[in-house]
Design a protein around this motif. Structure first.
Motif, PDB file in Angstrom:
ATOM      1  N   ARG A 107       0.838  -1.185   0.000  1.00 37.50           N
ATOM      2  CA  ARG A 107       0.000   0.000   0.000  1.00 37.50           C
ATOM      3  C   ARG A 107       0.875   1.237   0.000  1.00 37.50           C
ATOM      4  N   LEU A 108       1.957   1.174   0.775  1.00 40.09           N
ATOM      5  CA  LEU A 108       2.873   2.306   0.818  1.00 40.09           C
ATOM      6  C   LEU A 108       3.590   2.461  -0.516  1.00 40.09           C
ATOM      7  N   ILE A 109       4.008   1.336  -1.086  1.00 36.63           N
ATOM      8  CA  ILE A 109       4.720   1.400  -2.352  1.00 36.63           C
ATOM      9  C   ILE A 109       3.834   1.959  -3.456  1.00 36.63           C
ATOM     10  N   LEU A 138      -4.647   3.236  -6.392  1.00 32.55           N
ATOM     11  CA  LEU A 138      -5.753   2.829  -5.532  1.00 32.55           C
ATOM     12  C   LEU A 138      -6.951   3.745  -5.651  1.00 32.55           C
ATOM     13  N   ALA A 139      -6.831   4.782  -6.440  1.00 33.23           N
ATOM     14  CA  ALA A 139      -7.941   5.728  -6.537  1.00 33.23           C
ATOM     15  C   ALA A 139      -8.833   5.440  -7.731  1.00 33.23           C
ATOM     16  N   LEU A 168      -4.813  -5.216  -6.679  1.00 33.53           N
ATOM     17  CA  LEU A 168      -5.103  -6.397  -5.858  1.00 33.53           C
ATOM     18  C   LEU A 168      -4.476  -7.647  -6.477  1.00 33.53           C
ATOM     19  N   ILE A 169      -4.669  -7.802  -7.784  1.00 36.74           N
ATOM     20  CA  ILE A 169      -4.105  -8.971  -8.460  1.00 36.74           C
ATOM     21  C   ILE A 169      -2.588  -8.934  -8.353  1.00 36.74           C
ATOM     22  N   LEU A 170      -2.023  -7.755  -8.501  1.00 32.87           N
ATOM     23  CA  LEU A 170      -0.586  -7.596  -8.426  1.00 32.87           C
ATOM     24  C   LEU A 170      -0.033  -8.054  -7.082  1.00 32.87           C
ATOM     25  N   VAL A 171      -0.655  -7.556  -6.019  1.00 35.74           N
ATOM     26  CA  VAL A 171      -0.149  -7.873  -4.698  1.00 35.74           C
ATOM     27  C   VAL A 171      -0.360  -9.345  -4.366  1.00 35.74           C
TER      28      VAL A 171
END
Lengths: 425, 271, 285
Positions: C121-123, C146-147, C156-159
């Motif tokens: 999330r920070l990245i 995220l916006a 989401l898929i990435l993470v």
């Protein structure tokens, strides 16, 4: 044939082998099964995890020494604490004392011991009155206040001094000042808040709507946000969103802090619990440059109140010991110690006037005076068992509004509809 | 062969970059102050601080939670390996009416959200007094890990030719003995994967640990989640905790890794 | 054959354990889902029959969440499968330098999901995140990870992929390692290309393993909660609100009847997904 008879004969051997394996495994599992039975004068405390826990743990040995009562701290993260307490209390409590946020008290009240009788022997007048109200429901006192929180206005007093400005008293003034200092190129933004589907968004929106006179529910227990006052508040809220950094649509509580701490926002509204790190040099580029004030008004001043309390479970077998702990946690001694706790991140504030006006406290917490002032005029959220549900619905709708899925009128209508749906049941 | 090697190395670069970037980010974050975390351009070379590690290790009973996590994870791994191996072997070597359905039924727990299972499980443990114990959590985690273990191991056991077992039986081995001395070594890669998986399921699990644990059996994921405070995530402390929590996993994998790549023993069949 | 029949009893301990531990909660869940039970009013329990289910089926938010969840599941599993397969093939080569690298590739699995998602999330943060900083340097713009609704799903898929590609990699690699080298030798002698060897030897022999991996992952992603919660919270607005996000909300407020109904519906959907997947693979055999 030799092989078949060998197999048959080995059948019994096989059963034995399996038995041994299973037995070993069972033994292994049982060895690790250390049940948790620690009764006898030990209180089970349900606590909020994090730096409030740190402050508590640091001071706990003193309580244990003084009273001989041991306290086992079971801490859970903020998002899960309510769930855990609700589950435990409604199925036969494992907790003696609980650290709980004020909106939960109406819902959990039937599992808590009323404290009115016991409170008679306490110096209740030292508490800021509205903090005591936070622990009450339907005329009975279910908890004592421990850590009061309230929305306050934070602004760059250095930049204000340069322009000879004073902190804004009304939203109109704030918008004017904000627009004047709004310069995305630097980047420097006039204001910061949240506009995501985070819970803070609806809190900000309510702050503004309330300040123009709107209410979540009216005297007939019907949703009342879709009113003139509500609309005005909503419009001002959306104007504030325009003055914020473009990424405000993903912002959470922490992001508001970041924006202020990194010097990107000239003004912001934040809960007092977020103010301490703003004064820490390793976390904030504007440490020492910040001023604090009571939030601006529309037609009235209505910062939102949020008090953390200590409550006693009705089913606890240690009522007296629990009361000792509750007394201690809301005491002056603990309040003085906790506000001075040497942590750069936060403290447990105290609901006592004597603590907040103490010079030592004012030095440790530069915003202590404003905290006291704001608390005195703070507004509470409706004291209803259904409030957690209502708040959830409102949160989602506010998120949809800022994401552009709804316009303001539709959002206000949906909010009232959601409130009514919950209250009709 | 040379070009093959070169191409492999070239292909490895993006894979490693992808994997390592966030990990290095977490590692460096654990040594940084919050302010330097946001610095642009991102600082990869800086003077490290130990504050975060100190706070995590000393402000909370970190070692106690670490011990809890270790014991529970070990118990889970052993339990699910033993039960899973037995069951998978049984499924692999028999076919009876309903065995297909049974195989499918076992998967059912992986189809229900954890949230849905947690309350009945909580009530069950409350009734038999196993709340806040290691055993309670171990039992839950074994039931999470077993379905995958069983299905995976069925595949590996299926690949072990029956002739090898027959040969062992003729030599005087018991069926259990055959399982242990002949089949398992051949299927070792599968067992290693199942073990790693079981350990990870238990090690990283949050929801059941949160609801079912109390003062005595709290595990690391709950503690780490607690580092997301109302002030937002304490990135420094969280990274420090994450780094320390990763170490047992890394160790365990280095140990089990050797078994994932096993020599092939199919020569035994031809003999 | 007497010996084969006696193998049946090996099943007993494991199966009994699972049925005892799992069936009881499941039946309980099903039973509760037919009631209205709010923890805050523990004495106010009413029988609803299929009431909870009908309410959910009629709720547009719930229907939308099913769509969101399916999209996420499909995208994530596909990405992870392809990447995992590619990595496994890469590492199946007999080069010694691959050994230690393998341990590194597996490391994302060891990061506690909540922490991984928080760091990501920070990245991915549009202002303070490093990813956009580097993308900016490369001239690739400033995606609002995220916006934006679509980017949020992609994030989401990435993470999730970052965290669990190693899982696919591990399982498929383990399978590859047990394939007999002789078959490949024979194929090479017969003049088959690498691609043909892959199609006609690797895929059929590994089909089961790959199925298990995809199945398990599919079931896990469908029920995924931690990553969605930390990364997007269901946002922006309700763009990434999965079934489990709804479940969490309802469950957290103590509405046990509704929560369990959502759980049972999830069970039905996942079972359906599994069944279809298994049939597809069986048919192609």
């Amino acid at each position: 044939m030799g092989s078949i008879s060998t197999v048959r004969g080995k059948g019994r051997g096989k059963a034995l082998e399996i038995g041994v394996v299973l037995g070993m495994m069972l033994l292994l599992v049982l060895v690790f099964g250390l049940p948790a039975w620690a009764q006898t004068k030990t209180l089970n405390l349900s606590m909020l995890a994090g730096f409030k826990e740190d402050v508590l743990r640091a001071n706990l040995p003193e309580f244990e020494k003084k009273t001989g009562i041991k306290v086992a701290v079971d801490a859970a993260p903020l998002g899960e604490l309510y769930k855990k307490q609700l589950l435990a209390l409604s199925t036969g409590a494992r907790y003696d004392v609980l650290f709980m946020d004020e909106p939960w008290i109406p819902a959990l009240s039937e599992f808590l011991s009323p404290l009115d009788e016991r409170a008679k022997g306490l110096d209740m007048q030292d508490f800021i009155p509205t903090t005591v109200a936070a622990g009450a429901f339907q005329g009975k006192q279910y908890a004592l206040p421990v850590d009061p929180n309230v929305q306050i206005l934070i602004y760059r007093k250095d930049l204000f001094a340069q322009k000879g400005l004073k902190p804004p008293a009304t939203w109109e003034e704030l918008l004017k000042i904000g627009k004047g200092m709004h310069d995305p190129a630097k980047p420097q933004y006039g204001f910061v808040l949240t506009a995501s589907n985070d819970i803070q968004t609806i809190n900000y929106m309510l702050l503004v709507m309330w300040s123009y006179g709107a209410e979540i529910v009216d005297s007939r227990m019907r949703g009342a946000l879709n009113s003139e006052a509500g609309k005005k508040g909503g419009e001002v809220f959306l104007e504030l969103v325009n003055l914020a950094p473009p990424a405000v649509k993903t912002y959470t509580f922490a992001d508001v802090n970041k924006a202020i701490q990194l010097g990107q926002a000239v003004m912001g509204i934040q809960w007092a619990s977020g103010a301490k790190p703003m004064e820490d040099k390793t976390r904030s580029e504007v440490a020492g440059k910040l001023g604090y004030a009571v939030p601006p008004k529309g037609t009235r001043v209505t910062p939102m109140r949020g008090v953390w309390n200590i409550a006693i479970a009705k089913s606890s077998p240690n009522q007296d010991a629990a009361w000792e702990f509750a007394k201690w946690l809301s005491s002056r001694e603990f309040g003085l110690a906790s506000t001075r706790y040497p942590s750069a991140i936060s403290a447990i504030h105290s609901p006592r006037v004597s603590v907040l006006t103490d010079p030592g406290t004012q030095e440790a917490l530069p915003y202590a005076g404003v905290l006291l002032e704001s608390l005195r005029v703070a507004k509470e959220r409706p004291r209803l068992k259904e409030y957690a549900d209502i708040q959830e619905s409102l949160r989602v709708i506010a998120g949809k509004l800022t994401a552009g899925e709804l316009n303001l009128n539709a959002a206000l209508q949906e909010m009232d509809a959601a409130t009514n749906k919950m209250l009709v049941k | 062969m040379r070009t093959r090697k070169l191409l492999t190395v070239l292909a490895l670069i993006p894979a490693l970059a992808w994997t390592l970037f966030p990990l290095l980010w977490i590692l460096t974050a654990s040594f940084k102050t919050e302010l330097s975390l946001y610095a642009k351009p991102p600082q990869w070379i800086f003077s490290p601080i130990l504050e975060n590690y100190k706070r995590v290790l000393f402000n909370i009973p970190f070692f106690e939670y670490l011990t809890n996590s270790l014991l529970i994870a070990t118990g889970t791994t052993l339990g699910s390996l033993v039960l899973g191996t037995l069951a998978a072997y049984g499924f692999s070597r028999t076919r009876f009416w309903g065995s297909q359905a049974l195989r499918f039924l076992i998967l059912v727990t992986r189809m229900v959200p954890r949230m849905t299972l947690v309350v009945p499980y909580y009530l069950m443990m409350l009734k038999i007094g196993m709340l806040d114990t290691y055993t309670g959590l171990i039992i839950a985690y074994i039931s999470f890990a077993m379905p995958f273990s069983i299905w995976l191991l069925i595949g590996f056991f299926d690949d072990v030719p029956l002739e090898v077992e027959e040969a062992a039986l003729v030599d005087g081995c018991t069926p259990v003995g055959t399982l242990v001395r002949v089949v398992i070594p051949i299927a070792a890669p599968g067992l290693a994967v199942a073990a790693i998986f079981a350990f990870l399921v238990s090690w990283n699990e949050f929801l059941f640990a949160l609801i079912l644990s109390g003062v005595h059996s709290k595990t690391l994921p709950v503690v780490i989640a607690g580092l997301t405070t109302d002030l937002g995530p304490l990135y420094g402390e969280m990274s420090a905790a994450a780094v320390m929590v990763m170490l047992p996993n890394v160790l365990m994998t280095l140990v089990l890794q050797r078994y994932v790549v096993k020599g092939l023993t199919l020569g035994a069949v031809k003999g | 054959m007497g010996s084969v029949q006696s193998r049946r009893w090996f099943l007993v301990p494991g199966v009994i354990f699972l049925l005892a531990i799992d069936m009881v909660p499941l039946v309980y869940s099903l039973w509760v889902s037919f009631y209205e039970w709010w923890l805050v009013r523990p004495r106010d329990i009413r029988f609803l029959g299929l009431g909870n289910y009908l309410m959910l089926a009629a709720d547009p938010a719930f229907r939308r969440s099913v769509l969101v969840t399916c999209t996420l599941t499909f995208g994530a599993v596909l990405a992870e499968f392809l990447a995992g397969l590619a990595l496994a093939l890469l590492f199946a080569q007999p080069f010694r330098f691959l050994r230690p690298v393998r341990a590194v590739i597996m490391m994302p699995l060891f990061v506690v999901p909540v922490v991984g998602a928080t760091m990501w999330r920070l990245i991915l943060h549009p202002e303070m995140g490093v990813l956009n900083f580097y993308l900016g340097l490369l001239g690739l713009g400033n995606p609002q990870w995220l916006a934006d609704s679509t980017m949020a799903m992609f994030a989401l898929i990435l993470v999730d992929a970052w965290r669990t590609i190693p899982f696919m990699f591990l399982v498929i690699l383990a399978g590859l390692e047990t394939l007999p080298a002789e078959l490949y030798e024979a194929a090479r002698v017969d003049g088959a290309s690498w691609l043909q060897a892959f199609r006609f030897i690797t895929v059929p022999l590994l089909a089961y393993i790959m199925l298990v991996a995809v199945l398990i992952r599919g079931m896990d992603v469908f029920r995924e909660f931690d990553i969605v919660f930390v990364l997007t919270g269901g946002g922006p607005g309700t763009a990434t609100e999965t079934i489990q996000m709804l479940n969490y909300r309802v469950f957290g407020l103590g509405h046990m009847g509704q929560a369990n109904a959502i759980g049972i519906i999830t069970l039905i959907l996942v079972a359906l997904m599994c069944y279809l997947l298994i049939r597809v693979v069986q048919r192609s055999r």
